[in-house]
Design a protein around this motif. Sequence first.
Motif, PDB file in Angstrom:
ATOM      1  N   SER A 293       8.199  82.956  53.416  1.00 18.34           N
ATOM      2  CA  SER A 293       9.526  83.507  52.466  1.00 18.34           C
ATOM      3  C   SER A 293      10.868  85.088  52.705  1.00 18.34           C
ATOM      4  O   SER A 293      11.169  85.019  52.158  1.00 18.34           O
TER       5      SER A 293
ATOM      6  N   TRP B 187       5.821  85.881  44.168  1.00 20.08           N
ATOM      7  CA  TRP B 187       5.669  84.583  43.950  1.00 20.08           C
ATOM      8  C   TRP B 187       7.179  83.928  43.309  1.00 20.08           C
ATOM      9  O   TRP B 187       7.153  82.731  43.460  1.00 20.08           O
ATOM     10  N   GLN B 188       7.981  84.620  43.064  1.00 19.38           N
ATOM     11  CA  GLN B 188       9.433  84.595  42.566  1.00 19.38           C
ATOM     12  C   GLN B 188      10.011  84.583  43.738  1.00 19.38           C
ATOM     13  O   GLN B 188      10.684  83.262  43.756  1.00 19.38           O
ATOM     14  N   VAL B 189       9.939  84.709  45.172  1.00 15.98           N
ATOM     15  CA  VAL B 189      10.683  84.332  46.315  1.00 15.98           C
ATOM     16  C   VAL B 189       9.991  83.049  46.622  1.00 15.98           C
ATOM     17  O   VAL B 189      11.093  82.098  46.845  1.00 15.98           O
TER      18      VAL B 189
ATOM     19  N   HIS C 226      13.341  81.600  43.876  1.00 19.96           N
ATOM     20  CA  HIS C 226      13.635  82.431  43.109  1.00 19.96           C
ATOM     21  C   HIS C 226      14.464  83.563  44.490  1.00 19.96           C
ATOM     22  O   HIS C 226      14.826  85.017  43.471  1.00 19.96           O
ATOM     23  N   GLY C 227      14.090  83.784  45.672  1.00 14.88           N
ATOM     24  CA  GLY C 227      14.285  84.893  46.133  1.00 14.88           C
ATOM     25  C   GLY C 227      15.757  85.375  45.759  1.00 14.88           C
ATOM     26  O   GLY C 227      16.566  84.554  46.002  1.00 14.88           O
TER      27      GLY C 227
ATOM     28  N   LYS D 286       8.843  81.036  44.872  1.00 15.89           N
ATOM     29  CA  LYS D 286       9.752  79.639  43.837  1.00 15.89           C
ATOM     30  C   LYS D 286      10.569  79.199  43.687  1.00 15.89           C
ATOM     31  O   LYS D 286      11.421  78.525  43.053  1.00 15.89           O
TER      32      LYS D 286
ATOM     33  N   ASN E 242       3.659  93.704  44.625  1.00 15.29           N
ATOM     34  CA  ASN E 242       4.033  93.322  43.666  1.00 15.29           C
ATOM     35  C   ASN E 242       4.341  91.644  43.556  1.00 15.29           C
ATOM     36  O   ASN E 242       4.762  90.969  44.561  1.00 15.29           O
ATOM     37  N   TRP E 243       3.487  90.972  43.703  1.00 12.21           N
ATOM     38  CA  TRP E 243       2.889  89.832  43.730  1.00 12.21           C
ATOM     39  C   TRP E 243       4.193  88.764  42.864  1.00 12.21           C
ATOM     40  O   TRP E 243       3.895  87.985  42.785  1.00 12.21           O
ATOM     41  N   ASP E 244       3.748  89.541  41.729  1.00 13.81           N
ATOM     42  CA  ASP E 244       5.204  88.699  41.171  1.00 13.81           C
ATOM     43  C   ASP E 244       6.360  88.869  42.178  1.00 13.81           C
ATOM     44  O   ASP E 244       7.176  87.836  42.107  1.00 13.81           O
ATOM     45  N   GLU E 245       7.164  89.795  42.489  1.00 13.95           N
ATOM     46  CA  GLU E 245       7.761  89.362  43.375  1.00 13.95           C
ATOM     47  C   GLU E 245       7.888  87.762  44.823  1.00 13.95           C
ATOM     48  O   GLU E 245       8.205  87.642  44.424  1.00 13.95           O
TER      49      GLU E 245
ATOM     50  N   ASN F  92      17.357  82.130  48.828  1.00 19.89           N
ATOM     51  CA  ASN F  92      16.716  80.706  48.877  1.00 19.89           C
ATOM     52  C   ASN F  92      18.267  79.694  48.805  1.00 19.89           C
ATOM     53  O   ASN F  92      17.830  79.363  49.884  1.00 19.89           O
TER      54      ASN F  92
END
Lengths: 250, 318
Positions: B112, B271-273, B277-278, B275, B266-269, B281
């Motif tokens: 990622s 998982w966003q990447v 949506h970084g 998935k 920041n695990w939300d960031e 991507n």
Amino acid sequence: MKQNLYKYILGIADNSLILGQRLGELTGHGPSLETDIACTNISLDFFGQVRSYYQYAAKIAGDKRTEDDIAMLRKEREYVNVLLVEQPNTNFAYTIARQFLFDVYHFLFLTELEKSKDLTLSAIATKSLKEVSYHQRFSTDWLKRLGDGTAESKEKMQEAIDGLWTYTDELFHQTEADKAMVLEGIGVDVTKLKEAYYKKVDEVLSEATLETPESKWFQKGGKQGIHTEHLGYLLSDLQYMQRTYPNMEW
Amino acid sequence: MSEEQIKNLEEQFEARIARDEKIEPKDWMPEKYRKTHIRQMSQHAHSEIVGMLPEGNWITRAPSLRRKVALLAKVQDEAGHGLYLYSATETLGISREEMYEQLHTGKAKYSSIFNYPTITWADMGAIGWLVDGAAIINQVPLCNTSYGPYARAMIRVCKEESFHQRQGYEIMIKLANGTPEQKEMAQDALNRWWWPSLMMLGPTDAESIHTEQSMKWKLKRKSNDDLRQQFIDQTVPQAELIGLTIPDPDLKWNEERGSYDFGEINWDEFWQVVKGHGPMNKERMKARVNAWDNGEWVRDAAMAHAKKKQERKEKQAV
């Protein structure tokens, strides 16, 4: 300072600089991993040559200028590469055609430069020849593959050769510095390479089942610093860091 | 084969790995072993290839000839790593084309970290220093992994990666010791790459789904959290040495543990990447798909030419 020798070196080195820069644009975007590696490798060879030439030129200039000043801080009109090498990577056929049309010249040129009375230039030529014989093999092989591949590749390859043909004649033009250096036994008389060049190119094109263009309309100007519109954009990238952050070390 | 026979084979197989023997392509292996290795090795190969893009972005703008040559050589190394990792994966019975297909359709993942943009020259330093640094920590244990072709590929990859890491750190040293503008550029790059580099070592152990099996097969020898701690402990002094500040107000040496405590990731960031949506991507995938699609006629021509040549040779032989 030996003005003519300085100019003469730039006349050789600028071709490697600009073509190396063009090939560097392709890294990561090639049609296959193998060609990607090959084009990056050729670009690397060119920049290696460029450094040897410019370091020598900087020594001759004898002031504070460095290889990077010479490479990155001249104005557009001061670059004296031939128009051929600045032409864009329109598609892979253009990349191969540009490479092939330059490699055949480059190989003949360095073979003569090896005999130069200037020992530094002769040594650079010897080292570069090994690299350039590989470049020539790479571009010749691909020219044949694409020329004698599919109908589509043949059409694209022919179009690229036709499109770039107009820039070949300039390779054999002499500048004032060239003439002076030939007289001193340092420089190569490029006018004498012309016949062997077109003979070789014609042979390979025919093997690749392609037509040798008949057009006799040629473009020139690069050796006098009068370039196509493509060069300015290439220089914007090449010079970006040195222009934005002057007088710094990296 | 009866169930008992298979069980027997599996036991022998696990025993071989436990004895530190290498598994080779022609050896019998459980289907799950094959699939797990295809997934991990192809993901690794894809990371090398996609990883060429953020650095390739600076080849034309490198600030000096010396740096340009080094960067070209580095990106070329990455292409080479991709090449032998794809080849090593092919020994498991999947073609390079199939792997590309999986990458292009999003079925296969890649690291990622390469979905972040490289916006200044200092990013070339930060990637070498931090991203390659984290990669080495992940990869060194793989030099002893159980699958022979992967282990052998990794030995070479690791040698080159450690060279890249030193090269990246050297770029940072130069910037950190340079003008105020250069130092600011270096600090800004560290600020942007620090947290994504920590995330590179994978989700926290509680959320990591593959760990246990991978440990057994020596695809993994330490947990993600242990590797992350190792990376932090190794990198913090390097930052201090050149006068840069790690962008973590909670970072503190813990005497008792002999390690640094650090702030929350920041695990939300992350998982966003992961998935898709970084920040980069879509661009990264578009660049790969374009290179592949635009190269189709070239690859077709090469095949057609080889076939013609072969036919001519056969004709001559008659």
